[in-house]
Design an enzyme around this catalytic site. Structure first.
Site, PDB file in Angstrom:
ATOM      1  N   LYS A 173       0.841  -1.192   0.000  1.00  0.00           N
ATOM      2  CA  LYS A 173       0.000   0.000   0.000  1.00  0.00           C
ATOM      3  C   LYS A 173       0.881   1.249   0.000  1.00  0.00           C
ATOM      4  CE  LYS A 173      -2.845   3.030   2.524  1.00  0.00           C
ATOM      5  NZ  LYS A 173      -2.254   4.088   1.683  1.00  0.00           N
ATOM      6  N   GLU A 248       9.261   1.647  10.956  1.00  0.00           N
ATOM      7  CA  GLU A 248      10.202   2.759  10.740  1.00  0.00           C
ATOM      8  C   GLU A 248       9.403   4.034  10.905  1.00  0.00           C
ATOM      9  OE1 GLU A 248      13.355   2.253  10.288  1.00  0.00           O
ATOM     10  OE2 GLU A 248      13.267   0.090  10.003  1.00  0.00           O
ATOM     11  N   CYS A 282      12.768  11.734   6.901  1.00  0.00           N
ATOM     12  CA  CYS A 282      12.763  11.328   8.313  1.00  0.00           C
ATOM     13  C   CYS A 282      14.122  11.568   8.962  1.00  0.00           C
ATOM     14  CB  CYS A 282      12.366   9.866   8.424  1.00  0.00           C
ATOM     15  SG  CYS A 282      13.400   8.798   7.411  1.00  0.00           S
ATOM     16  N   GLU A 384       7.666  16.122  16.154  1.00  0.00           N
ATOM     17  CA  GLU A 384       8.127  16.092  14.763  1.00  0.00           C
ATOM     18  C   GLU A 384       7.308  17.071  13.933  1.00  0.00           C
ATOM     19  OE1 GLU A 384       7.255  12.670  12.242  1.00  0.00           O
ATOM     20  OE2 GLU A 384       9.349  12.646  11.615  1.00  0.00           O
TER      21      GLU A 384
HETATM   22  P1  NAD Z   1       1.405   8.107   7.928  1.00  0.00           P
HETATM   23  O1  NAD Z   1       1.675   7.316   9.147  1.00  0.00           O
HETATM   24  O2  NAD Z   1       0.299   9.070   7.937  1.00  0.00           O
HETATM   25  O3  NAD Z   1       1.136   7.160   6.681  1.00  0.00           O
HETATM   26  C1  NAD Z   1       2.054   6.160   6.273  1.00  0.00           C
HETATM   27  C2  NAD Z   1       1.292   5.068   5.537  1.00  0.00           C
HETATM   28  O4  NAD Z   1       0.423   4.425   6.468  1.00  0.00           O
HETATM   29  C3  NAD Z   1       0.405   5.590   4.408  1.00  0.00           C
HETATM   30  O5  NAD Z   1       0.447   4.683   3.336  1.00  0.00           O
HETATM   31  C4  NAD Z   1      -0.963   5.620   5.060  1.00  0.00           C
HETATM   32  O6  NAD Z   1      -2.025   5.524   4.150  1.00  0.00           O
HETATM   33  C5  NAD Z   1      -0.893   4.383   5.945  1.00  0.00           C
HETATM   34  N1  NAD Z   1      -1.848   4.378   7.061  1.00  0.00           N
HETATM   35  C6  NAD Z   1      -2.457   5.438   7.638  1.00  0.00           C
HETATM   36  N2  NAD Z   1      -3.285   5.024   8.612  1.00  0.00           N
HETATM   37  C7  NAD Z   1      -3.193   3.671   8.663  1.00  0.00           C
HETATM   38  C8  NAD Z   1      -3.798   2.664   9.465  1.00  0.00           C
HETATM   39  N3  NAD Z   1      -4.663   2.972  10.408  1.00  0.00           N
HETATM   40  N4  NAD Z   1      -3.443   1.387   9.263  1.00  0.00           N
HETATM   41  C9  NAD Z   1      -2.527   1.063   8.324  1.00  0.00           C
HETATM   42  N5  NAD Z   1      -1.949   1.967   7.505  1.00  0.00           N
HETATM   43  C10 NAD Z   1      -2.266   3.265   7.674  1.00  0.00           C
HETATM   44  O7  NAD Z   1       2.782   8.821   7.575  1.00  0.00           O
HETATM   45  P2  NAD Z   1       3.047   9.849   6.408  1.00  0.00           P
HETATM   46  O8  NAD Z   1       2.437  11.173   6.811  1.00  0.00           O
HETATM   47  O9  NAD Z   1       2.704   9.249   5.100  1.00  0.00           O
HETATM   48  O10 NAD Z   1       4.638   9.961   6.449  1.00  0.00           O
HETATM   49  C11 NAD Z   1       5.342  10.842   7.268  1.00  0.00           C
HETATM   50  C12 NAD Z   1       5.892  10.118   8.484  1.00  0.00           C
HETATM   51  O11 NAD Z   1       6.700   9.041   8.075  1.00  0.00           O
HETATM   52  C13 NAD Z   1       6.792  10.994   9.331  1.00  0.00           C
HETATM   53  O12 NAD Z   1       6.493  10.781  10.682  1.00  0.00           O
HETATM   54  C14 NAD Z   1       8.183  10.491   9.017  1.00  0.00           C
HETATM   55  O13 NAD Z   1       9.145  10.690  10.010  1.00  0.00           O
HETATM   56  C15 NAD Z   1       7.910   9.049   8.804  1.00  0.00           C
HETATM   57  N6  NAD Z   1       8.979   8.429   8.031  1.00  0.00           N
HETATM   58  C16 NAD Z   1       9.838   7.578   8.666  1.00  0.00           C
HETATM   59  C17 NAD Z   1      10.886   6.992   7.968  1.00  0.00           C
HETATM   60  C18 NAD Z   1      11.840   6.038   8.638  1.00  0.00           C
HETATM   61  O14 NAD Z   1      12.562   5.360   7.931  1.00  0.00           O
HETATM   62  N7  NAD Z   1      11.879   5.964   9.953  1.00  0.00           N
HETATM   63  C19 NAD Z   1      11.036   7.266   6.606  1.00  0.00           C
HETATM   64  C20 NAD Z   1      10.145   8.146   5.998  1.00  0.00           C
HETATM   65  C21 NAD Z   1       9.111   8.713   6.714  1.00  0.00           C
END
Ligand code: NAD
Length: 481
Positions: A173, A248, A282, A384
């Site tokens: 996804k 992550e 991130c 963050e």
């Molecule tokens: P998010 O958590 O909103 O979404 C990430 C993914 O999860 C999307 O595909 C979203 O549709 C899905 N999702 C949302 N709700 C869900 C649920 N209830 N169940 C399952 N899946 C669900 O994050 P975002 O806004 O897309 O990304 C930004 C965040 O990602 C920041 O916090 C950033 O630090 C983090 N990030 C971390 C890393 C790492 O390697 N640690 C890398 C990149 C981004």
């Protein structure tokens, strides 16, 4: 208007409910394509396709799996311009960044795991005169991969490549905020001859698609990259089901700058680690700690250089920063600037939306922002923000800066800037982080473990760590007497 399709059982497919969400171009603020608003029925169909493909794929010789993945990597490279343009349009990031980093790295991810699988060996443990153990590393079955919007194809391939290379079948996804390159990638999978059902890509909202992947009783492992709150939701559901989990999550990374650093290198790298991809990586360093004796000099040079950065449309090669990913995200980032002011911070530069001219006048642009005068424990320094906003704070001693650096719930990455080798090692070891860069930032060897501690995640990706995650060890002990 283009309609994105799901990819199930080797074919492009409309969502079963025939429902769509608008996809917005953040550089112009207008709708430019439609995303399937899939649900549990689509996830189930994807699971069935993956489950049907698993017996064949898990027994396919690794040489053959590797060959197919290498074809896919080559196809990404052959389509570099098209994919980079799609990424810039979907995400708002500068086109030159997508061309230089996002898309080449997507190809490298696939090539890396296509070849890593050829060198991956399992262990054997001989017990002098009683027995020999050998540990099989079996593919898990059908696994779920859920990725975010900030590095769309880059992080999508970072997950699915090791999953597929090690013989699993995947229900993936991508983020609903940036679905386009995953869709284009599904077309490349068809062109590369990836057998049907090995990778299935379902588009839609987090709870509607990520939710059913997480709760599916037969999807045995979840590799997730995204926000810490979403990670918690997934862990709450998946942990009692005893699923394997790799999480992550978010970060609030410190940059620690000592007076004996290489000033020019530190300054130019700090510019990148603060504002690359509009601060939406991130690993960006969002809390900059500078030793008191060079604080004023560093701060002034940093502000001066930042003032020269051009915020512009992503397709202009002069733009240093493009648009942030969405209107909602822009509002969230700007709300933190308001909070910083309420908390007593001084905005040294930026702190506001940037309005471009003409067709880009409705885009979501933010000026790179530097804030000083905030205590390390205030919300601006603890939460963050994930945008082009950093704080800068002086420190006197190693002990003090380590307290600041480690004083958040997060522990993803950190940087240390010094020419004192002993101090570099001493400080690095004491940092609570999964990754520390000394005198550099975002230098990545794909063989190294990647991930965070505390609220930044559980588990590690990268190299053999990822292949370990996507395989189940099975120890077999044979008596030798
Ligand atoms: P998010 O958590 O909103 O979404 C990430 C993914 O999860 C999307 O595909 C979203 O549709 C899905 N999702 C949302 N709700 C869900 C649920 N209830 N169940 C399952 N899946 C669900 O994050 P975002 O806004 O897309 O990304 C930004 C965040 O990602 C920041 O916090 C950033 O630090 C983090 N990030 C971390 C890393 C790492 O390697 N640690 C890398 C990149 C981004």
């Amino acid at each position: 208007m283009e309609k994105i399709a799901n990819y199930i059982g080797g074919k492009l497919a409309a969502p079963i409910g025939d429902s769509y969400i608008d996809n917005i171009d953040p550089s112009r603020g207008n709708i430019y394509s439609q995303i399937p608003s899939s649900d549990q029925l689509d996830v189930e169909q994807a699971y069935q396709a993956a489950s049907k493909a698993f017996p064949g794929w898990s027994k396919t010789p690794k040489e053959e799996r590797s060959r197919i993945l290498l074809r896919l990597a080559n196809l990404i490279e052959a389509n570099l311009d098209k994919l980079a343009a799609a990424e810039a349009l979907d995400n708002g990031k500068p086109l030159k960044l997508a061309k230089r980093v996002d898309i080449p790295r997507a190809a490298s991810n696939i090539r890396f795991f296509a070849t890593a699988i050829m060198h991956y060996a399992s262990e054997s443990h001989k017990m002098e005169s009683t027995a020999i153990n050998y540990t099989l590393r079996k593919p898990i079955g059908v696994v779920g991969c859920i990725s975010p919007w900030n590095l769309p194809l880059y992080l999508f391939t970072w997950k699915i490549a090791p999953a597929i290379a090690s013989g699993n079948c995947v229900v993936a996804k991508p983020s609903e905020v940036t679905p386009m390159t995953a869709y284009l990638f599904s077309k490349l999978c068809i062109e590369a001859g990836l057998p049907n059902g090995i990778l299935n890509i379902i588009h839609g909202l987090g709870p509607n698609v990520g939710g059913p992947i997480t709760t599916h009783p037969k999807i045995k492992a979840i590799s997730f990259t995204g926000g810490t709150e979403t990670g918690k939701t997934i862990a709450k559901i998946a942990a009692p089901m005893f699923k394997k989990l790799s999480l992550e999550l978010g970060g609030k990374n410190p940059n620690i700058i000592f007076a004996d650093c290489d000033f020019d290198k530190t300054l130019s790298t700090t510019m990148h680690s603060s504002f690359a991809n509009q601060g939406q990586i991130c690993l960006c360093g969002s809390r900059i700690f500078v030793e008191r004796s060079i604080y004023e000099k560093f701060k002034n040079a940093f502000v001066e250089k930042t003032n020269k950065l051009k915020v512009g449309n992503p397709f202009d090669s002069d733009s240093n920063l493009g648009a942030v990913v969405s209107e909602a995200h822009m509002k969230k980032v700007l709300s933190y600037v308001d909070l910083a002011k309420e908390e007593g911070g001084t905005i040294l530069t930026g702190g506001k939306q940037v309005k471009l001219e003409g067709e880009f006048s409705n885009g979501f642009y933010i000026a790179p922002t530097i804030i000083e005068g905030l205590p390390p424990n205030c919300r601006t320094n603890q939460e963050e923000i994930f945008g082009p906003v950093v704080t800068i704070t002086p420190f006197e001693s190693e002990e003090e800066v380590l307290r600041y650096a480690n004083g958040t719930v997060y522990g993803l990455s950190s940087t240390v800037w010094t020419s004192d080798l002993n101090r570099a090692h001493r400080v690095a070891e004491k940092l609570e982080a999964g990754i520390t860069w000394i005198n550099c930032w975002l230098v990545r060897d794909l063989r190294t473990p990647f991930g965070g501690v505390k609220a930044s995640g559980v588990g590690r990706e990268g190299g053999f760590e990822a292949l370990r995650f996507f395989t189940e060890p099975h120890n077999i002990c044979i008596s030798t007497n």
